[in-house]
Write an enzyme that holds these catalytic residues in place. Structure first.
Site, short mmCIF file in Angstrom:
data_model
loop_
_atom_site.label_atom_id
_atom_site.label_comp_id
_atom_site.label_asym_id
_atom_site.label_seq_id
_atom_site.Cartn_x
_atom_site.Cartn_y
_atom_site.Cartn_z
N HIS A 143 83.70 34.27 26.37
CA HIS A 143 84.66 34.71 25.35
C HIS A 143 83.92 34.79 24.01
O HIS A 143 82.76 34.43 23.92
CB HIS A 143 85.83 33.73 25.27
CG HIS A 143 85.41 32.34 24.89
ND1 HIS A 143 84.87 31.46 25.80
CD2 HIS A 143 85.41 31.71 23.69
CE1 HIS A 143 84.57 30.33 25.17
NE2 HIS A 143 84.88 30.45 23.90
N LYS B 218 78.66 31.88 27.56
CA LYS B 218 80.07 31.98 27.15
C LYS B 218 80.69 33.25 27.71
O LYS B 218 80.04 34.28 27.76
CB LYS B 218 80.16 32.02 25.62
CG LYS B 218 80.45 30.67 24.99
CD LYS B 218 80.39 30.76 23.48
CE LYS B 218 81.57 31.48 22.91
NZ LYS B 218 81.62 31.43 21.44
#
Length: 213
Positions: A105, A103
């Protein structure tokens, strides 16, 4: 064979996770039995599965600090095993798993759960070619952790392309123990207790003669 191992075989048969017949494996081999852990697919199944994994872990005596479940199939196994260890064995241990895609974020990174550190027990359903283990080892080593052992549900105890099994290759390459809830030997012992399954016993024995390690 211990009582929990016999119970696991019966659980797998009841859920049709374990079937006897004639099956063609990915390797092209014709196998007299097939094991599909993906059919443990309800809440109750997962709860029971965790208890069997926890029982095998405690039984093994291997010391470890954290459970790691490789994505994707290892994720629910690590989770339910952690719950079972806490509920039934008074062992409250951390767990984590990897994402296939990191990921960029939120909390970021490729790991979910506890920090990956110390002696790691990797849990998965089966080892076919050992690819998932090798990918997991890269993650474990990158975090400075060590592999304490690997726990799977079934060890087929059969040769890979060479003279040893994929499991023996993992043990050789990483210097760790691979343990399982049940092995092919346990399956044969179970069939020996069941006169009504004699036809399957002969087929499984013949398969072991040809491909066993």
């Amino acid at each position: 064979m211990k009582p929990y191992q016999r119970q696991f075989i019966e659980f797998a048969l009841n859920k049709q996770v374990l079937k006897f017949g004639e099956f063609t494996l990915k390797s092209g081999r014709k196998s007299p039995y097939f094991f599909n852990a993906g059919l443990f697919n309800t809440g109750r199944d997962l709860a029971l599965l965790g208890r069997f994994y926890a029982e095998a872990l405690v039984d093994s005596g291997i010391e470890f600090d954290l459970l790691f479940g490789p994505a994707y199939k290892g994720i629910p196994i690590a989770t339910t095993t952690a719950v079972a260890l806490a509920e039934h064995h008074d062992k409250d241990l951390p767990y984590c798993f990897n994402r296939k895609e990191a990921k960029d974020h939120g909390e970021g990174g490729s790991l979910v759960g506890s920090a990956l550190q110390g002696r790691v027990m990797l849990v998965d359903d089966v080892i076919t070619a050992g690819t998932a283990i090798r990918e997991s080892m890269e993650i474990i080593q990158a975090h400075g952790a060590t592999l304490a052992g690997v726990l799977i549900s079934l060890d087929r105890q059969e040769r890979g392309r060479g003279e040893i099994s994929a499991i023996q290759e993992v043990e050789r390459d990483y210097g760790c123990k691979v343990i399982s809830i049940i092995t092919l030997k346990d399956l044969i012992a179970y069939l020996e207790e069941k006169p009504d399954m004699a036809e399957h016993l002969a087929a499984v024995r013949a398969y072991r003669e040809e491909f066993g390690v």
